[in-house]
Design a protein around this motif. Structure first.
Motif, PDB file in Angstrom:
ATOM      1  N   TRP A  33       0.798  -1.333   0.122  1.00  0.00           N
ATOM      2  CA  TRP A  33      -0.455  -0.186   0.346  1.00  0.00           C
ATOM      3  C   TRP A  33       1.015   1.430  -0.229  1.00  0.00           C
ATOM      4  O   TRP A  33       2.031   0.976   0.322  1.00  0.00           O
ATOM      5  CB  TRP A  33      -0.939  -0.308   0.924  1.00  0.00           C
ATOM      6  N   THR A  36       3.317   6.740   3.988  1.00  0.00           N
ATOM      7  CA  THR A  36       2.450   8.059   4.404  1.00  0.00           C
ATOM      8  C   THR A  36       2.383   9.110   3.849  1.00  0.00           C
ATOM      9  O   THR A  36       1.371   9.203   3.269  1.00  0.00           O
ATOM     10  CB  THR A  36       2.452   8.269   5.673  1.00  0.00           C
ATOM     11  N   TRP A  39       0.887   8.821   0.242  1.00  0.00           N
ATOM     12  CA  TRP A  39      -1.087   8.932  -0.080  1.00  0.00           C
ATOM     13  C   TRP A  39      -0.848  10.207   0.638  1.00  0.00           C
ATOM     14  O   TRP A  39      -1.283  11.384  -0.277  1.00  0.00           O
ATOM     15  CB  TRP A  39      -1.025   8.341   1.820  1.00  0.00           C
ATOM     16  N   TYR A  44      -6.201  11.780  -2.879  1.00  0.00           N
ATOM     17  CA  TYR A  44      -6.929  10.527  -2.355  1.00  0.00           C
ATOM     18  C   TYR A  44      -6.690  11.323  -0.898  1.00  0.00           C
ATOM     19  O   TYR A  44      -7.466  11.469  -0.053  1.00  0.00           O
ATOM     20  CB  TYR A  44      -6.607   9.692  -2.017  1.00  0.00           C
ATOM     21  N   ASN A  45      -5.893  12.379  -0.559  1.00  0.00           N
ATOM     22  CA  ASN A  45      -5.612  12.908   0.918  1.00  0.00           C
ATOM     23  C   ASN A  45      -6.771  14.064   1.227  1.00  0.00           C
ATOM     24  O   ASN A  45      -5.878  15.636   1.155  1.00  0.00           O
ATOM     25  CB  ASN A  45      -4.178  13.113   1.411  1.00  0.00           C
ATOM     26  N   TYR A  48     -10.627  12.723   5.015  1.00  0.00           N
ATOM     27  CA  TYR A  48     -11.527  11.933   5.261  1.00  0.00           C
ATOM     28  C   TYR A  48     -11.671  10.125   4.443  1.00  0.00           C
ATOM     29  O   TYR A  48     -11.516  10.976   2.816  1.00  0.00           O
ATOM     30  CB  TYR A  48     -12.970  12.047   5.506  1.00  0.00           C
ATOM     31  N   TRP A  49     -12.067   9.114   4.074  1.00  0.00           N
ATOM     32  CA  TRP A  49     -12.331   8.163   4.020  1.00  0.00           C
ATOM     33  C   TRP A  49     -13.790   8.923   2.959  1.00  0.00           C
ATOM     34  O   TRP A  49     -14.396   8.274   2.988  1.00  0.00           O
ATOM     35  CB  TRP A  49     -12.385   7.131   4.418  1.00  0.00           C
ATOM     36  N   SER A  50     -13.036   9.119   1.361  1.00  0.00           N
ATOM     37  CA  SER A  50     -13.975   9.482   0.422  1.00  0.00           C
ATOM     38  C   SER A  50     -14.071   8.082  -0.095  1.00  0.00           C
ATOM     39  O   SER A  50     -13.635   7.150  -0.407  1.00  0.00           O
ATOM     40  CB  SER A  50     -13.751  10.385  -0.073  1.00  0.00           C
ATOM     41  N   CYS A  53     -11.216   7.551  -2.636  1.00  0.00           N
ATOM     42  CA  CYS A  53     -10.328   6.571  -1.948  1.00  0.00           C
ATOM     43  C   CYS A  53     -10.991   4.994  -1.326  1.00  0.00           C
ATOM     44  O   CYS A  53      -9.941   3.811  -1.591  1.00  0.00           O
ATOM     45  CB  CYS A  53     -10.247   7.232   0.279  1.00  0.00           C
ATOM     46  N   GLU A  54     -12.308   4.834  -1.163  1.00  0.00           N
ATOM     47  CA  GLU A  54     -12.767   3.393  -1.338  1.00  0.00           C
ATOM     48  C   GLU A  54     -12.430   2.708  -2.592  1.00  0.00           C
ATOM     49  O   GLU A  54     -11.920   0.977  -2.788  1.00  0.00           O
ATOM     50  CB  GLU A  54     -14.058   3.155  -0.240  1.00  0.00           C
ATOM     51  N   TYR A  57      -8.897   1.735  -2.881  1.00  0.00           N
ATOM     52  CA  TYR A  57      -8.627   0.646  -1.648  1.00  0.00           C
ATOM     53  C   TYR A  57      -9.155  -0.460  -2.476  1.00  0.00           C
ATOM     54  O   TYR A  57      -8.376  -1.696  -2.834  1.00  0.00           O
ATOM     55  CB  TYR A  57      -9.494   0.824  -0.602  1.00  0.00           C
TER      56      TYR A  57
END
Length: 77
Positions: A33, A36, A39, A44-45, A48-50, A53-54, A57
């Motif tokens: 992955w 840091t 990322w 994608y940063n 929040y987990w948008s 991002c999902e 992933y």
């Protein structure tokens, strides 16, 4: 002390240090992955987990399941 150490982050990202074979004892990091700092510089940063991002992933997880291995920092960009 609520911050992760760089070593802890590397474990979470699945970092491998491999010898390059170019210069004696020179190593290159590869990771399952993005690390840091990679990322944090990515689109994608967003704090929040948008859904993007999902989607990243899920796509990466499928790549791993299909046999794709760890990538270098250059490959992550």
């Amino acid at each position: 002390d609520e911050l992760l150490s760089e070593e802890d982050e590397d474990v979470i990202c699945g970092v491998y240090r491999t010898y390059t074979g170019v210069v004696k004892d020179q190593v290159s990091d590869r990771s399952w992955w993005p690390k840091t700092h990679t990322w944090e510089k990515s689109g994608y940063n967003v704090g929040y987990w948008s859904i993007d991002c999902e989607n990243f992933y899920q796509r990466r997880l499928e790549e791993i399941k299909s046999g794709q291995g760890p990538a270098t920092a250059t490959e992550w960009r």
